[in-house]
Design a protein around this motif. Structure first.
Motif, PDB file in Angstrom:
ATOM      1  N   LEU A  50      52.761  -2.105  13.401  1.00  0.00           N
ATOM      2  CA  LEU A  50      52.644  -2.641  12.755  1.00  0.00           C
ATOM      3  C   LEU A  50      53.980  -4.096  12.287  1.00  0.00           C
ATOM      4  O   LEU A  50      55.182  -2.984  11.895  1.00  0.00           O
ATOM      5  N   LEU A  51      53.913  -4.327  12.200  1.00  0.00           N
ATOM      6  CA  LEU A  51      54.964  -5.426  11.996  1.00  0.00           C
ATOM      7  C   LEU A  51      54.143  -6.299  11.045  1.00  0.00           C
ATOM      8  O   LEU A  51      52.761  -7.634  11.574  1.00  0.00           O
ATOM      9  N   VAL A  52      54.840  -6.415   9.560  1.00  0.00           N
ATOM     10  CA  VAL A  52      53.865  -7.241   8.395  1.00  0.00           C
ATOM     11  C   VAL A  52      55.389  -8.560   7.762  1.00  0.00           C
ATOM     12  O   VAL A  52      56.801  -7.635   7.758  1.00  0.00           O
ATOM     13  N   VAL A  53      55.157  -8.878   7.516  1.00  0.00           N
ATOM     14  CA  VAL A  53      56.075 -10.122   6.025  1.00  0.00           C
ATOM     15  C   VAL A  53      55.854 -10.009   5.132  1.00  0.00           C
ATOM     16  O   VAL A  53      54.729 -10.201   4.850  1.00  0.00           O
ATOM     17  N   LEU A  54      56.789  -9.390   4.380  1.00  0.00           N
ATOM     18  CA  LEU A  54      56.426  -9.720   2.950  1.00  0.00           C
ATOM     19  C   LEU A  54      56.994 -10.440   1.708  1.00  0.00           C
ATOM     20  O   LEU A  54      58.438 -10.548   2.157  1.00  0.00           O
ATOM     21  N   SER A  55      56.700 -11.074   1.169  1.00  0.00           N
ATOM     22  CA  SER A  55      57.136 -12.151   0.464  1.00  0.00           C
ATOM     23  C   SER A  55      56.798 -12.100  -0.890  1.00  0.00           C
ATOM     24  O   SER A  55      56.254 -11.435  -1.833  1.00  0.00           O
ATOM     25  N   HIS A  56      58.070 -12.099  -1.818  1.00  0.00           N
ATOM     26  CA  HIS A  56      58.522 -11.394  -2.995  1.00  0.00           C
ATOM     27  C   HIS A  56      58.750 -13.124  -3.696  1.00  0.00           C
ATOM     28  O   HIS A  56      60.050 -13.790  -3.975  1.00  0.00           O
ATOM     29  N   PRO A  57      58.017 -13.828  -4.591  1.00  0.00           N
ATOM     30  CA  PRO A  57      58.371 -14.372  -5.303  1.00  0.00           C
ATOM     31  C   PRO A  57      58.838 -13.993  -6.126  1.00  0.00           C
ATOM     32  O   PRO A  57      58.769 -13.946  -7.547  1.00  0.00           O
ATOM     33  N   CYS A  58      59.882 -15.324  -6.492  1.00  0.00           N
ATOM     34  CA  CYS A  58      61.416 -14.929  -7.637  1.00  0.00           C
ATOM     35  C   CYS A  58      61.664 -16.142  -8.253  1.00  0.00           C
ATOM     36  O   CYS A  58      63.046 -17.046  -7.934  1.00  0.00           O
ATOM     37  N   PRO A  59      60.842 -16.536  -9.280  1.00  0.00           N
ATOM     38  CA  PRO A  59      60.689 -17.974  -9.763  1.00  0.00           C
ATOM     39  C   PRO A  59      62.411 -17.600 -10.840  1.00  0.00           C
ATOM     40  O   PRO A  59      63.327 -18.866 -10.759  1.00  0.00           O
ATOM     41  N   ASP A  60      62.763 -16.636 -11.694  1.00  0.00           N
ATOM     42  CA  ASP A  60      63.449 -16.453 -11.716  1.00  0.00           C
ATOM     43  C   ASP A  60      65.397 -16.203 -11.198  1.00  0.00           C
ATOM     44  O   ASP A  60      66.328 -16.295 -11.368  1.00  0.00           O
ATOM     45  N   LYS A  61      64.732 -16.622  -9.626  1.00  0.00           N
ATOM     46  CA  LYS A  61      65.974 -16.448  -8.411  1.00  0.00           C
ATOM     47  C   LYS A  61      66.803 -14.994  -8.822  1.00  0.00           C
ATOM     48  O   LYS A  61      67.840 -14.973  -8.065  1.00  0.00           O
ATOM     49  N   SER A  62      65.512 -13.903  -8.977  1.00  0.00           N
ATOM     50  CA  SER A  62      66.606 -12.440  -8.697  1.00  0.00           C
ATOM     51  C   SER A  62      65.390 -11.634  -8.431  1.00  0.00           C
ATOM     52  O   SER A  62      64.021 -11.332  -9.182  1.00  0.00           O
ATOM     53  N   PHE A  63      65.752 -10.905  -7.344  1.00  0.00           N
ATOM     54  CA  PHE A  63      65.133  -9.743  -6.987  1.00  0.00           C
ATOM     55  C   PHE A  63      65.368  -8.837  -6.981  1.00  0.00           C
ATOM     56  O   PHE A  63      67.216  -8.561  -7.302  1.00  0.00           O
ATOM     57  N   GLN A  64      64.547  -7.068  -6.820  1.00  0.00           N
ATOM     58  CA  GLN A  64      65.200  -5.590  -6.686  1.00  0.00           C
ATOM     59  C   GLN A  64      65.530  -5.973  -5.155  1.00  0.00           C
ATOM     60  O   GLN A  64      65.223  -5.860  -4.538  1.00  0.00           O
ATOM     61  N   SER A  65      66.586  -5.269  -4.776  1.00  0.00           N
ATOM     62  CA  SER A  65      67.567  -4.865  -4.373  1.00  0.00           C
ATOM     63  C   SER A  65      67.142  -3.735  -2.884  1.00  0.00           C
ATOM     64  O   SER A  65      66.560  -3.012  -3.484  1.00  0.00           O
ATOM     65  N   LEU A  66      67.134  -4.327  -1.962  1.00  0.00           N
ATOM     66  CA  LEU A  66      66.199  -3.331  -0.736  1.00  0.00           C
ATOM     67  C   LEU A  66      67.365  -2.564  -0.398  1.00  0.00           C
ATOM     68  O   LEU A  66      67.564  -1.613   0.390  1.00  0.00           O
ATOM     69  N   GLY A  67      68.864  -2.883  -0.673  1.00  0.00           N
ATOM     70  CA  GLY A  67      70.321  -2.394  -0.393  1.00  0.00           C
ATOM     71  C   GLY A  67      70.278  -1.067  -0.135  1.00  0.00           C
ATOM     72  O   GLY A  67      70.869  -0.137   0.580  1.00  0.00           O
ATOM     73  N   HIS A  68      69.497   0.080  -1.336  1.00  0.00           N
ATOM     74  CA  HIS A  68      69.908   1.703  -1.319  1.00  0.00           C
ATOM     75  C   HIS A  68      69.198   2.127  -0.738  1.00  0.00           C
ATOM     76  O   HIS A  68      69.466   3.238   0.078  1.00  0.00           O
ATOM     77  N   VAL A  69      67.643   1.651   0.003  1.00  0.00           N
ATOM     78  CA  VAL A  69      67.069   2.414   0.572  1.00  0.00           C
ATOM     79  C   VAL A  69      67.675   1.437   2.131  1.00  0.00           C
ATOM     80  O   VAL A  69      66.712   2.823   2.808  1.00  0.00           O
TER      81      VAL A  69
END
Ligand code: SF4
Lengths: 505, 177
Positions: free
Chosen positions: A72-91
């Motif tokens: 299964l392939l999905v696109v997950l979209s996270h709105p970030c109106p304050d232009k910042s989001f938590q990174s996936l880079g650690h995992v």
């Protein structure tokens, strides 16, 4: 804890935290709020879900995630109106450079990212962020006798520009750091607002060596978004071009790898075979690299019987000559000595970065977009996906030789299907006027190209994103060279053959 | 391996006769003559290729010049690893903002007399990438250009006839503009 399947996990999230987006085809897209996004990161730490892409879009960050269990392939979209989001880079370390690019291009900042240095932005655009023009802080290396070798962006050979910073101890590479972005052309910005028929030309020039794969990926995404049905003959012609492109690149690169080990004979022979393929492409489709031959809705040219005969002959000759190439390669201990045990990219790393193409398949990652998720006409064709385990230069060469074999078989099958009465069949469907979003995954010679498109009602591109397979392969070259000698770098690099232009966009 | 070598020795070489020298290119190249340059260069040209932002399509066809069909070295034209050894800079791509300085510096590092050949439609005026925030323009936006070779990408034959025109021009003692 055994992680649940990706689809099941999403369905079990509290309904207030996410919602499905309609008119995203063929895979689902969901909007995740901050809580669901946090959960996703926690799950990625334990599940084997793969990161297939990450891109910015105004005030939203999108990720493509795939469950290797059920595909299964999905696109997950996270709105970030304050232009910042938590990174996936650690995992998912594959996310790090993509997040840096999203910061450069969309000012979307991963506030806790493991590496927040600018990436594509070298401080030379009008829209550059302020601090991007500061000297690039390469990672430091300390130790007795450690010295630096800076290479590039202008290299010694006929290759694309990039900077390689080697830290060496004697002959041995202690650390290699790659800096890219030199050929960033702002393709996605240029595409926005263009009619899909114009934008496909740009898509086909993101990485010239994969022009067919890119035009196909982009067109398939547009067709998914608009709901167009491509005529059967066009589908087969597309696959024929895609396999010819794969053959030309594989032959060319096998020769180039031999050349980097100073074995000129194979280079000359493979260069000759590549040229025969390009000439056949010119004869059949009117362009040596087959640029602009695939368009949204279908193809721009048909194959005549003379062309089909020429291809059938070509395939027979290539099959014979491939055997000679393999025999020579295997009978040369001095060449094998250079390729065997050199530039090992472990199965673990390949898995962690979801590296595709021959880089992944040379190290146990059994993934080929033609099989999974799969797309026509490959579901009706017989072919195998060769996989090896060891991940050294030799394994990557071997995979490519085995893939040549498979592609020759595919071309034969396609020619058979394309034969038959030369009725003037339709080659291009008109795009329905519907708007929507589409995603496509296409297996280029280098690996899976991901295309994502948001289409307006008049078949204009609102936003497009194309992710080159190199994004997940470039970081691995840094691991491959560790502990090798500097002189083996060209060999390691060529055996991976990342695209600079495809990566830099 | 010996089988392959033997077969290649027994069959006619695949190397093809050169294409006609490009007339357009001869016209574009200035007709000024400098015998000293001729004496210095003799019948050869050393080329340093620079990708200033290309999609890598142009590079593929430049590479092909070395394959047995075109065998560019038989004309005394060869690719060198450093601008310090070069007479000609063969520049591809729309020049990106991120490559403009590197191109300028490579040009400065190339000894005189030198010629710049802008290769591919992008190198002419930025091609499809013209107008992007990240693209400066064609090659002439950054360094002086002596010859343009059109095409997207130019075929090896087009490249060869352009370069042969340059060689002829240099042989006659032509100087860069
Ligand atoms: S001219 Fe064509 S092939 Fe050459 S860099 Fe531009 S787009 Fe690519």
């Amino acid at each position: 804890m055994a992680a649940p399947a990706l689809g099941e996990w999403i369905q079990n999230l509290p309904g207030t935290n996410w919602e499905a987006v309609p008119a995203h085809r063929p895979v689902p897209r969901h909007v995740f709020d901050a809580a669901a996004w946090n959960d996703l990161i926690a799950m990625l730490a334990v599940a084997d879900w793969e990161l297939f892409g990450l891109w910015g879009d105004d005030d939203t960050i999108h990720v493509a995630v795939r469950d290797p269990g059920d595909g299964l392939l999905v696109v997950l979209s996270h709105p970030c109106p304050d232009k910042s989001f938590q990174s996936l880079g650690h995992v998912r370390p594959g996310a790090i450079r993509l997040e840096r690019a999203a910061a450069d291009l969309h000012a979307l900042i991963s506030f806790d990212g493991p590496d927040r240095r600018p990436w594509l932005d070298h401080g030379r655009w009008e829209r550059s962020r302020l601090f991007a023009s500061a000297p690039y802080p390469f990672l430091p290396v300390d130790g007795d006798g450690v010295h630096q070798i800076p290479v590039g962006p202008v290299h010694a050979g006929i290759i694309e520009p990039g900077h390689f910073r080697f830290h060496c101890n004697g002959e041995t590479v202690v650390r290699l750091e790659v800096r890219l972005g030199y050929v960033h052309k702002g393709v996605e910005t240029l595409m926005a607002g263009q009619p899909a028929f114009d934008a496909v030309k740009l898509a086909g020039r993101i990485s010239g060596d994969s022009t067919v794969a890119y035009a196909l990926a982009f067109s398939r995404a547009v067709e998914a978004a608009s709901g167009a049905a491509v005529p059967a003959r066009a589908v087969e012609l597309r696959a024929l071009m895609a396999e010819l492109e794969r053959l030309a690149n594989h032959f060319g690169d096998v020769g180039a790898i031999a050349n980097d080990a100073a074995f000129a004979l194979l280079h000359a022979e493979c260069g000759r075979l590549r040229e025969l393929i390009l000439r056949a492409a010119e004869r059949c489709f009117g362009h040596r690299l087959m640029m602009d031959r695939i368009v949204p809705g279908g193809v721009a040219v048909d194959l005549d019987t003379g062309g089909a005969d020429a291809l059938a002959e070509l395939v027979d000759e290539l099959a014979v000559r491939l055997r000679h190439v393999v025999d020579i390669y295997n009978a040369k201990p001095s060449l094998l000595d250079r390729t065997t045990n050199t530039g090992i990219i472990s199965a673990e790393l390949v898995q962690r970065f979801a590296a595709g193409g021959f880089v992944g398949r040379a190290a146990s990652r059994d993934f080929d977009a033609r099989k999974q998720p799969g797309y026509p006409p490959y579901d009706a064709l017989a072919f195998e996906v060769p996989v090896r385990r060891y991940g050294d230069v030799h394994s990557r060469v071997t995979i490519r030789v085995e893939e040549i074999d498979q592609s020759l078989g595919l071309v034969r099958q396609l020619l058979e299907r394309l034969a038959g009465p030369a009725a003037r069949t339709e080659l291009r469907a008109t795009l329905p006027a519907g708007s929507g979003e589409g995603l496509a995954l296409v297996e280029g010679f280098r690996g899976d190209v991901l295309a994502w498109v948001r289409l307006g009602g008049d078949a204009r591109v609102i936003r497009a994103h194309l992710r080159d397979p190199s994004w997940f392969q470039w970081p691995l070259i840094e691991a491959a060279i560790e502990g090798n000698i500097v002189a083996d770098f060209p060999l390691c690099n060529k055996s991976v053959n990342g695209s600079y232009s495809g990566h830099d966009l | 391996m010996w089988k392959l070598i033997a077969r290649n020795l027994l069959t006619a070489p695949v190397t093809e006769p050169p294409p006609p020298v490009s007339r357009e290119a001869l016209v574009e190249l200035a007709a000024q003559v400098d015998k000293a340059a001729r004496a210095r260069l003799g019948r050869s040209l050393s080329i340093r290729q620079i990708d200033a932002g290309s999609c890598n399509g142009c590079e593929l066809e430049i590479h092909a010049l070395n394959n047995p069909f075109y065998d560019i070295e038989r004309f005394g034209i060869r690719f060198v690893a450093s601008p310090r050894h070069a007479d000609v800079l063969l520049v591809t791509g729309p020049v990106t903002a991120n490559m403009a300085e590197a191109l300028q510096r490579t040009y400065a590092a190339t000894p005189d007399p030198k010629w710049v050949v802008a290769t591919g439609d992008c190198a002419l005026d930025g091609g499809l990438f013209a107008g992007s925030y990240a693209v400066v323009g064609g090659v002439s936006a950054v360094v002086p250009v002596d010859l343009h070779i059109r095409g997207c990408p130019p075929s090896p034959t087009q490249l060869l006839s352009g370069l042969l025109a340059l060689l002829e021009h240099v042989e006659r003692g032509g100087v860069p503009r």
